[in-house]
Design an enzyme around this catalytic site. Structure first.
Site, PDB file in Angstrom:
ATOM      1  N   GLU A  81      -6.373   3.948  -5.902  1.00 44.23           N
ATOM      2  CA  GLU A  81      -7.691   4.077  -5.294  1.00 44.23           C
ATOM      3  C   GLU A  81      -8.287   5.388  -5.796  1.00 44.23           C
ATOM      4  O   GLU A  81      -7.681   6.451  -5.637  1.00 44.23           O
ATOM      5  CB  GLU A  81      -7.580   4.094  -3.767  1.00 44.23           C
ATOM      6  CG  GLU A  81      -8.943   3.953  -3.114  1.00 44.23           C
ATOM      7  CD  GLU A  81      -8.992   4.432  -1.675  1.00 44.23           C
ATOM      8  OE1 GLU A  81      -9.922   4.050  -0.968  1.00 44.23           O
ATOM      9  OE2 GLU A  81      -8.102   5.201  -1.245  1.00 44.23           O
ATOM     10  N   ASP A 108      -3.092   4.751  -2.311  1.00 40.83           N
ATOM     11  CA  ASP A 108      -4.181   5.250  -1.482  1.00 40.83           C
ATOM     12  C   ASP A 108      -4.667   6.623  -1.959  1.00 40.83           C
ATOM     13  O   ASP A 108      -3.844   7.504  -2.246  1.00 40.83           O
ATOM     14  CB  ASP A 108      -3.639   5.363  -0.044  1.00 40.83           C
ATOM     15  CG  ASP A 108      -4.714   5.629   0.974  1.00 40.83           C
ATOM     16  OD1 ASP A 108      -5.600   4.775   1.137  1.00 40.83           O
ATOM     17  OD2 ASP A 108      -4.666   6.699   1.621  1.00 40.83           O
ATOM     18  N   HIS A 129     -11.252  -3.438   3.057  1.00 46.30           N
ATOM     19  CA  HIS A 129     -11.255  -3.070   4.474  1.00 46.30           C
ATOM     20  C   HIS A 129     -12.065  -1.811   4.777  1.00 46.30           C
ATOM     21  O   HIS A 129     -12.199  -1.437   5.944  1.00 46.30           O
ATOM     22  CB  HIS A 129      -9.807  -2.869   4.933  1.00 46.30           C
ATOM     23  CG  HIS A 129      -9.176  -1.703   4.239  1.00 46.30           C
ATOM     24  ND1 HIS A 129      -8.848  -1.725   2.893  1.00 46.30           N
ATOM     25  CD2 HIS A 129      -8.841  -0.469   4.675  1.00 46.30           C
ATOM     26  CE1 HIS A 129      -8.350  -0.559   2.549  1.00 46.30           C
ATOM     27  NE2 HIS A 129      -8.326   0.221   3.607  1.00 46.30           N
ATOM     28  N   ASP A 130     -12.576  -1.143   3.742  1.00 45.32           N
ATOM     29  CA  ASP A 130     -13.393   0.060   3.955  1.00 45.32           C
ATOM     30  C   ASP A 130     -14.867  -0.198   3.692  1.00 45.32           C
ATOM     31  O   ASP A 130     -15.687   0.712   3.825  1.00 45.32           O
ATOM     32  CB  ASP A 130     -12.956   1.183   3.004  1.00 45.32           C
ATOM     33  CG  ASP A 130     -11.577   1.725   3.330  1.00 45.32           C
ATOM     34  OD1 ASP A 130     -11.169   1.656   4.502  1.00 45.32           O
ATOM     35  OD2 ASP A 130     -10.908   2.209   2.396  1.00 45.32           O
ATOM     36  N   ASP A 186       0.861  -1.177   0.000  1.00 41.47           N
ATOM     37  CA  ASP A 186       0.000   0.000   0.000  1.00 41.47           C
ATOM     38  C   ASP A 186       0.902   1.233   0.000  1.00 41.47           C
ATOM     39  O   ASP A 186       1.839   1.311   0.801  1.00 41.47           O
ATOM     40  CB  ASP A 186      -0.881  -0.017   1.256  1.00 41.47           C
ATOM     41  CG  ASP A 186      -2.295   0.422   0.981  1.00 41.47           C
ATOM     42  OD1 ASP A 186      -2.450   1.532   0.446  1.00 41.47           O
ATOM     43  OD2 ASP A 186      -3.227  -0.339   1.290  1.00 41.47           O
TER      44      ASP A 186
HETATM   45  C1  NOJ Z   1      -8.339   4.956   1.969  1.00 41.26           C
HETATM   46  C2  NOJ Z   1      -8.044   3.766   2.826  1.00 41.26           C
HETATM   47  O1  NOJ Z   1      -8.504   2.616   2.185  1.00 41.26           O
HETATM   48  C3  NOJ Z   1      -8.708   4.018   4.155  1.00 41.26           C
HETATM   49  O2  NOJ Z   1      -8.716   2.878   4.976  1.00 41.26           O
HETATM   50  C4  NOJ Z   1      -8.022   5.181   4.825  1.00 41.26           C
HETATM   51  O3  NOJ Z   1      -8.703   5.512   6.000  1.00 41.26           O
HETATM   52  C5  NOJ Z   1      -7.993   6.412   3.914  1.00 41.26           C
HETATM   53  N1  NOJ Z   1      -7.672   6.102   2.549  1.00 41.26           N
HETATM   54  C6  NOJ Z   1      -6.973   7.402   4.394  1.00 41.26           C
HETATM   55  O4  NOJ Z   1      -5.680   6.933   4.149  1.00 41.26           O
END
Ligand code: NOJ
Length: 558
Positions: free
Chosen positions: A257, A203, A328-329, A99
Site C-alpha cells: 500500500e 499496509d 475498505h478505505d 494483510d
Molecule cells: C491502511 C489501512 O488500509 C487502513 O484501513 C488502516 O486504518 C491504516 N492503514 C492503518 O493501519
C-alpha cells in the site's frame, strides 16, 4: 526459486472479514462465514483473495492494530478455522493474500507492553521513543501529525518520554531501524507462508523508514511530517532484505500500500531487478475527486484519465500496476466516478469495470462491488464507527465545532464506513449477513441490491463481472499488451487500445449518462473486429457511432 509471477494473471477479491459473512450470530463477520461463501467466489471466477487483517486485535482500527501476529482474532474464529479456509480456497484454485500490518502494532502487543516497563527493557527499542521539547519537555518531540488527527506522539508518564504513532495512539509505530524488529517481521512472514498463505498486502509500507533525527515537517494544511517518513532513507534496503531473505524463497506475491507514491516511486518499488515488492496500490487516481485528498470535488474525467494513463505508460516493462476502484478505505465507486446515474446503475457499474480492468496490472474487486453496492445513506455523524471519524470529530468538537457540518457533508461522500456496511447476500433479515445485530447498519437498498437477486438476473452486474473475469484471465493481450490512449482530453469517454502480437483491443467507455458521439480514430485500420464485451444487449460494429449512456464496448481486432 524460480517465481512464476502468477499475480500478473490474477483477479483478486478483497474480503473485509468483519463485514463479509457472520456464521455465529454475533453481528460480526468471521472465518467460518468466509468458508461458507467459497463456492460463491469460485463461481465469480476470482483466483485469489486479499483478506484484510484477521489476527488477534483489540480492534481499535478494526484489526489494523495487531496484538498477536501469529493468531486469529477471537471474533473471527481459530487457527483451525483459518487452516480450513485456506484448504478450501486452494481446492478451488484460489490463493490467499494476508494483510501484513507492520508499520505499527497494537499497544496491547506483548512487545509494547514490555516496552512500557522502562527504558532498559529489551523491547523498548522496538518502538520509537523521544523526549519532549520545551523547558519541561511537555511539547511533543516534533510537529508530525497522526493520519487520524492530532499529534503523532503520545506521552508516557512513567518514563517521561513520548512514543510515535502515525495512526491512533493504540497503534504505536515499530522501529524498523532496529534489526531485531526486521527479524521479527521476517519470521512472521515466513510463519504464514509456511502455513500456506500465498502472499501479502503490506499496509502503509511507504511509511516504515523514518528520517534520522525525526525533523519537523513543513507546514501545510493537511498532514505534517510526510516528507520525513514517506519513502524514508532505508525503505528500499529493508524491503530488498525481506524479499531476498524470505519472499524470494516462495512462489508468493506482495502488494504494497503506497500512500505518497507517484509513477516513479511505483517503478522503484516494483521493478523486478530491484527485488522489493511485486506490485503496489497507488492513490493518485483516488485523489482526482478531492482537494487535499479528502474534501470532495466534482470529478473531471480528463483528470482521472491522465492519472490512469500515466501509470499505464509509465510502468510498462518497468514495474507492475494494481487496478482498483474500491477497497475498505474508499467510498463505493458508483456514483463517485459516474455521476448522477438515474436508472442506469447497472450500466454505470459495468462500464466502470470495463474502463479499469482492460488495462494492464493486477485487478482487485472489493466485496460487494460485483453487485454494485452503494454508499450508506448516513443521517447523522454519530452513526459512523470508524476510529478515524471519531478521532477527527473529537478534535472538531473541541477546536472547530462550526466545521462539523462540512465534515458530515464530506464524510457522507468519502467516509470509510461507506464500504464497510455488511455484504448484502439476500433480501431477508439483515440481508443474510447475520442472524444477530450487525456491527454496522445494513444499507436499506439490500432488498434490491443483493447477491441472490444478482445471481438470478442474467443481466446483473455480477454476471457481467463473471464474464469479464473469464475473458481477462489467461488472456495475453490484456496481461501483456501495450497501451495506447485515444482522445486523452475528452471529458466524456475513456478510449484506449491494447496491442499484442498482431492482435488489438479497442476499449470504448462513455462515462456520461447521456448519448455521446464517437468517431473511430483515424489510424484504426483492421481486417476484422469482434465485439467481445458490451454492457447493452444488442450488437455493435466498430464504426463511427452514437454511444448510449454509460455504454462500454470492447472489440478484438485483427
Ligand atoms: C491502511 C489501512 O488500509 C487502513 O484501513 C488502516 O486504518 C491504516 N492503514 C492503518 O493501519
Amino acid at each position: 526459486m524460480q517465481r512464476s509471477r502468477w499475480y500478473k494473471d490474477a483477479f483478486i477479491y478483497q474480503i473485509y472479514p468483519r463485514s463479509f459473512c457472520d456464521s455465529n450470530g454475533d453481528g460480526i463477520g468471521d472465518i467460518r462465514g468466509i468458508i461458507s461463501k467459497l463456492d460463491y467466489l469460485q463461481e465469480l471466477g476470482v483466483n485469489a483473495v486479499w483478506l484484510s487483517p484477521c489476527y488477534k486485535s483489540p480492534n481499535d482500527d478494526n484489526g489494523y492494530d495487531i496484538s498477536n501476529y501469529r493468531d486469529i482474532m477471537d471474533e473471527f474464529g481459530t487457527l483451525e478455522d483459518w487452516e480450513e479456509m485456506v484448504d478450501g480456497m486452494h481446492k478451488r484454485g484460489i490463493k490467499l493474500i494476508m494483510d501484513l500490518v507492520v508499520n505499527h502494532s497494537s499497544d496491547e502487543h506483548f512487545w509494547f507492553q514490555e516496552a512500557l516497563k522502562g527504558k532498559d527493557n529489551p523491547y523498548r527499542d522496538y518502538y520509537i521513543w523521544r523526549k519532549g521539547r520545551g523547558k519541561n519537555g511537555k511539547r511533543p518531540p516534533n510537529n508530525w501529525t497522526s493520519r487520524f488527527g492530532g499529534s503523532a506522539w503520545e506521552y508516557h508518564e512513567d518514563s517521561g518520554e513520548y512514543y510515535l504513532h502515525l495512526f491512533t495512539k493504540k497503534q504505536p509505530d515499530l522501529n524498523w531501524d532496529n534489526p531485531k524488529v526486521r527479524q521479527e517481521v521476517h519470521d512472521i512472514v515466513k510463519y504464514w507462508l509456511d502455513k500456506g498463505c500465498d502472499g501479502f498486502r503490506c499496509d502503509v509500507i511507504t511509511y516504515i523508514s523514518k528520517k534520522e533525527g525525526l525533523p519537523n515537517g513543513k507546514l501545510n494544511v493537511a498532514l505534517l511530517g510526510d516528507e520525513h517518513f514517506t519513502h524514508g532513507p532505508n525503505i528500499h534496503a529493508y524491503l530488498h532484505a525481506l524479499n531476498k531473505e524470505v519472499l524470494s524463497k516462495y512462489d508468493c506475491m506482495t502488494v504494497g500500500e503506497g500512500p505518497g507514491m507517484n509513477v516513479k516511486h511505483a517503478i522503484d518499488y516494483t521493478s523486478e531487478e530491484r527485488e522489493e515488492l511485486d506490485t503496489v496500490f497507488t492513490f493518485e487516481h483516488m485523489h482526482t475527486d478531492a482537494f487535499f485528498q479528502f474534501l470532495p470535488r466534482k470529478l473531471k474525467l480528463s483528470r482521472l484519465k491522465k492519472v490512469l494513463a500515466a501509470y499505464q505508460y509509465g510502468l510498462r516493462d518497468k514495474g507492475w500496476n494494481s487496478l482498483y476502484w474500491e477497497n475498505h478505505d474508499q467510498p463505493r465507486s458508483i456514483p463517485r466516478f459516474t455521476g448522477d446515474f438515474g436508472d442506469k446503475r447497472k450500466e454505470a457499474a459495468k462500464m466502470l469495470a470495463v474502463a479499469l480492468y482492460m488495462q494492464q496490472g493486477t485487478p482487485y474487486v472489493y466485496q460487494g462491488q460485483e453487485i454494485g453496492m452503494m454508499n450508506y445513506p448516513w443521517k447523522s455523524i454519530d452513526e459512523f464507527q470508524d476510529v478515524m471519524v471519531k478521532n477527527l470529530m473529537g478534535i472538531f468538537n473541541k477546536y472547530a465545532p462550526f466545521l462539523k457540518k462540512v465534515a458530515f457533508w464530506a464524510l457522507k461522500k468519502k467516509g470509510r464506513d461507506n464500504a464497510r456496511t455488511p455484504m448484502q447476500w439476500n433480501d431477508k433479515e439483515n440481508a443474510g449477513f447475520t442472524t444477530g445485530t450487525p456491527w454496522l447498519p445494513i444499507n436499506p437498498n439490500y432488498k434490491e441490491i443483493n447477491v441472490e437477486q444478482a445471481m438470478k438476473d442474467k443481466n446483473s452486474i455480477f454476471h457481467f463481472y463473471k464474464k469479464l473475469i473469464a475473458f481477462r484471465r489467461g488472456n495475453p493481450l490484456i496481461i501483456h499488451g501495450t497501451f495506447k490512449e485515444n482522445y486523452a482530453s475528452s471529458n466524456d469517454i475513456y478510449c484506449y487500445e491494447r496491442w499484442y502480437k498482431g492482435e488489438r483491443l479497442m476499449v470504448i467507455c462513455n462515462f456520461k449518462n447521456k448519448e455521446i458521439p464517437f468517431k473511430l480514430p483515424s489510424d484504426c485500420v483492421y481486417k476484422s473486429a469482434d465485439l467481445v464485451l458490451h454492457n447493452y444487449d444488442y450488437d455493435r460494429k466498430l464504426e463511427d457511432m452514437t454511444l448510449r449512456p454509460y455504454e462500454a464496448l470492447v472489440f478484438k481486432m485483427i
